[in-house]
Design a protein around this motif. Structure first.
Motif, PDB file in Angstrom:
ATOM      1  N   SER A   1     -76.547 -51.910 -60.555  1.00  9.86           N
ATOM      2  CA  SER A   1     -77.246 -51.285 -59.427  1.00  9.86           C
ATOM      3  C   SER A   1     -76.596 -49.954 -59.065  1.00  9.86           C
ATOM      4  O   SER A   1     -77.283 -48.961 -58.781  1.00  9.86           O
ATOM      5  N   GLY A   2     -75.271 -49.925 -59.090  1.00  6.14           N
ATOM      6  CA  GLY A   2     -74.557 -48.677 -58.817  1.00  6.14           C
ATOM      7  C   GLY A   2     -74.868 -47.606 -59.846  1.00  6.14           C
ATOM      8  O   GLY A   2     -75.044 -46.431 -59.508  1.00  6.14           O
ATOM      9  N   LEU A   3     -74.935 -48.003 -61.117  1.00  6.59           N
ATOM     10  CA  LEU A   3     -75.287 -47.046 -62.167  1.00  6.59           C
ATOM     11  C   LEU A   3     -76.713 -46.520 -61.979  1.00  6.59           C
ATOM     12  O   LEU A   3     -76.969 -45.323 -62.152  1.00  6.59           O
ATOM     13  N   ALA A   4     -77.624 -47.408 -61.608  1.00  7.68           N
ATOM     14  CA  ALA A   4     -79.001 -46.987 -61.352  1.00  7.68           C
ATOM     15  C   ALA A   4     -79.061 -46.040 -60.151  1.00  7.68           C
ATOM     16  O   ALA A   4     -79.787 -45.034 -60.169  1.00  7.68           O
ATOM     17  N   THR A   5     -78.277 -46.344 -59.119  1.00  5.02           N
ATOM     18  CA  THR A   5     -78.213 -45.461 -57.947  1.00  5.02           C
ATOM     19  C   THR A   5     -77.690 -44.091 -58.341  1.00  5.02           C
ATOM     20  O   THR A   5     -78.252 -43.064 -57.952  1.00  5.02           O
ATOM     21  N   GLY A   6     -76.612 -44.082 -59.121  1.00  2.84           N
ATOM     22  CA  GLY A   6     -76.048 -42.808 -59.568  1.00  2.84           C
ATOM     23  C   GLY A   6     -77.039 -41.991 -60.367  1.00  2.84           C
ATOM     24  O   GLY A   6     -77.194 -40.784 -60.150  1.00  2.84           O
ATOM     25  N   ALA A   7     -77.737 -42.635 -61.297  1.00  4.51           N
ATOM     26  CA  ALA A   7     -78.748 -41.937 -62.100  1.00  4.51           C
ATOM     27  C   ALA A   7     -79.866 -41.405 -61.210  1.00  4.51           C
ATOM     28  O   ALA A   7     -80.319 -40.265 -61.373  1.00  4.51           O
ATOM     29  N   SER A   8     -80.287 -42.209 -60.249  1.00  2.00           N
ATOM     30  CA  SER A   8     -81.330 -41.787 -59.309  1.00  2.00           C
ATOM     31  C   SER A   8     -80.883 -40.565 -58.516  1.00  2.00           C
ATOM     32  O   SER A   8     -81.630 -39.592 -58.375  1.00  2.00           O
TER      33      SER A   8
ATOM     34  N   ARG B   1     -71.568 -35.737 -52.446  1.00  2.00           N
ATOM     35  CA  ARG B   1     -72.302 -36.699 -51.620  1.00  2.00           C
ATOM     36  C   ARG B   1     -71.793 -38.118 -51.881  1.00  2.00           C
ATOM     37  O   ARG B   1     -71.597 -38.909 -50.954  1.00  2.00           O
ATOM     38  N   THR B   2     -71.558 -38.438 -53.138  1.00  2.00           N
ATOM     39  CA  THR B   2     -71.116 -39.775 -53.507  1.00  2.00           C
ATOM     40  C   THR B   2     -69.752 -40.098 -52.919  1.00  2.00           C
ATOM     41  O   THR B   2     -69.525 -41.218 -52.437  1.00  2.00           O
ATOM     42  N   VAL B   3     -68.834 -39.135 -52.944  1.00  2.00           N
ATOM     43  CA  VAL B   3     -67.506 -39.350 -52.351  1.00  2.00           C
ATOM     44  C   VAL B   3     -67.641 -39.666 -50.863  1.00  2.00           C
ATOM     45  O   VAL B   3     -66.993 -40.578 -50.344  1.00  2.00           O
ATOM     46  N   VAL B   4     -68.500 -38.927 -50.191  1.00  2.00           N
ATOM     47  CA  VAL B   4     -68.711 -39.167 -48.757  1.00  2.00           C
ATOM     48  C   VAL B   4     -69.275 -40.569 -48.539  1.00  2.00           C
ATOM     49  O   VAL B   4     -68.814 -41.310 -47.658  1.00  2.00           O
ATOM     50  N   VAL B   5     -70.250 -40.962 -49.354  1.00  2.00           N
ATOM     51  CA  VAL B   5     -70.845 -42.296 -49.225  1.00  2.00           C
ATOM     52  C   VAL B   5     -69.802 -43.381 -49.494  1.00  2.00           C
ATOM     53  O   VAL B   5     -69.730 -44.379 -48.771  1.00  2.00           O
ATOM     54  N   VAL B   6     -68.971 -43.186 -50.526  1.00  2.00           N
ATOM     55  CA  VAL B   6     -67.929 -44.170 -50.854  1.00  2.00           C
ATOM     56  C   VAL B   6     -66.950 -44.324 -49.689  1.00  2.00           C
ATOM     57  O   VAL B   6     -66.622 -45.452 -49.287  1.00  2.00           O
TER      58      VAL B   6
ATOM     59  N   SER C   1     -68.976 -63.445 -57.534  1.00  2.00           N
ATOM     60  CA  SER C   1     -69.083 -64.015 -58.883  1.00  2.00           C
ATOM     61  C   SER C   1     -69.188 -62.912 -59.935  1.00  2.00           C
ATOM     62  O   SER C   1     -69.502 -61.765 -59.630  1.00  2.00           O
ATOM     63  N   LYS C   2     -68.937 -63.296 -61.196  1.00  2.00           N
ATOM     64  CA  LYS C   2     -69.050 -62.339 -62.303  1.00  2.00           C
ATOM     65  C   LYS C   2     -70.475 -61.802 -62.418  1.00  2.00           C
ATOM     66  O   LYS C   2     -70.683 -60.629 -62.695  1.00  2.00           O
ATOM     67  N   LYS C   3     -71.442 -62.673 -62.216  1.00  2.00           N
ATOM     68  CA  LYS C   3     -72.840 -62.259 -62.278  1.00  2.00           C
ATOM     69  C   LYS C   3     -73.126 -61.221 -61.191  1.00  2.00           C
ATOM     70  O   LYS C   3     -73.762 -60.198 -61.445  1.00  2.00           O
ATOM     71  N   SER C   4     -72.646 -61.467 -59.979  1.00  3.34           N
ATOM     72  CA  SER C   4     -72.859 -60.505 -58.893  1.00  3.34           C
ATOM     73  C   SER C   4     -72.171 -59.181 -59.199  1.00  3.34           C
ATOM     74  O   SER C   4     -72.746 -58.116 -58.968  1.00  3.34           O
ATOM     75  N   TRP C   5     -70.937 -59.243 -59.737  1.00  4.43           N
ATOM     76  CA  TRP C   5     -70.231 -58.014 -60.121  1.00  4.43           C
ATOM     77  C   TRP C   5     -71.062 -57.214 -61.118  1.00  4.43           C
ATOM     78  O   TRP C   5     -71.246 -56.008 -60.970  1.00  4.43           O
ATOM     79  N   LEU C   6     -71.570 -57.903 -62.144  1.00  2.00           N
ATOM     80  CA  LEU C   6     -72.356 -57.241 -63.179  1.00  2.00           C
ATOM     81  C   LEU C   6     -73.567 -56.534 -62.585  1.00  2.00           C
ATOM     82  O   LEU C   6     -73.802 -55.348 -62.840  1.00  2.00           O
ATOM     83  N   PHE C   7     -74.325 -57.251 -61.763  1.00  2.00           N
ATOM     84  CA  PHE C   7     -75.551 -56.676 -61.230  1.00  2.00           C
ATOM     85  C   PHE C   7     -75.277 -55.628 -60.147  1.00  2.00           C
ATOM     86  O   PHE C   7     -76.045 -54.673 -60.003  1.00  2.00           O
ATOM     87  N   LEU C   8     -74.191 -55.768 -59.414  1.00  2.00           N
ATOM     88  CA  LEU C   8     -73.823 -54.720 -58.459  1.00  2.00           C
ATOM     89  C   LEU C   8     -73.399 -53.444 -59.193  1.00  2.00           C
ATOM     90  O   LEU C   8     -73.733 -52.330 -58.775  1.00  2.00           O
TER      91      LEU C   8
END
Length: 137
Positions: free
Chosen positions: A71-78, A36-41, A61-68
């Motif tokens: 967020s991606g890790l949280a999405t993956g865990a979810s 599913r993730t490959v399809v979404v990517v 920005s670096k801050k945006s990269w960090l939080f994105l």
């Protein structure tokens, strides 16, 4: 326009649950999540290039990269947890619990983003919580 896209999001999320439950039959939940993730990517990057949004990569920005990334890790865990729950449980019970994320998000937005919670929103959160409890009992 936000309402139109929010309604489409709800429709596609509902389809996601039904299609996933059918597709996950006999498939390891982690493998199903990866597919599913490959399809979404592929779909997401397709939209980036279709709309020429890739030109904005250098401006992040670096801050945006960090939080994105977080967020991606949280999405993956979810997604991993969601697919495991779908594989072993009924869609009609898994999805309402998953949607408790609405309540958790509002609480986290209040705590970390200092967003106001109106009386109407607080009542809605309580009702969502009670509704979820009624649906899964």
């Amino acid at each position: 326009m936000w309402l139109f896209f929010a309604i489409l999001s709800a429709l596609f999320a509902a389809l996601t649950s039904i299609l996933a439950k059918i597709g996950i039959d006999g498939v390891n939940s982690n493998l199903a999540t990866a597919i599913r993730t490959v399809v979404v990517v592929l779909m997401a990057w397709g939209m980036v290039f279709l709309t020429h949004a890739q030109k904005g990569l250098n401006a992040i920005s670096k801050k945006s990269w960090l939080f994105l990334i977080l967020s991606g890790l949280a999405t993956g865990a979810s997604w991993l947890c969601y697919y495991k729950a779908l594989q072993t449980g009924d869609v009609s019970r898994v999805v309402p619990i998953d949607k408790l994320s609405v309540v958790v998000t509002i609480v986290l937005a209040f705590v970390f983003l200092h967003e106001e919670v109106s009386v109407k929103s607080a009542i809605g959160c309580v009702l969502i919580g009670l509704g979820t409890l009624v649906m899964v009992i």
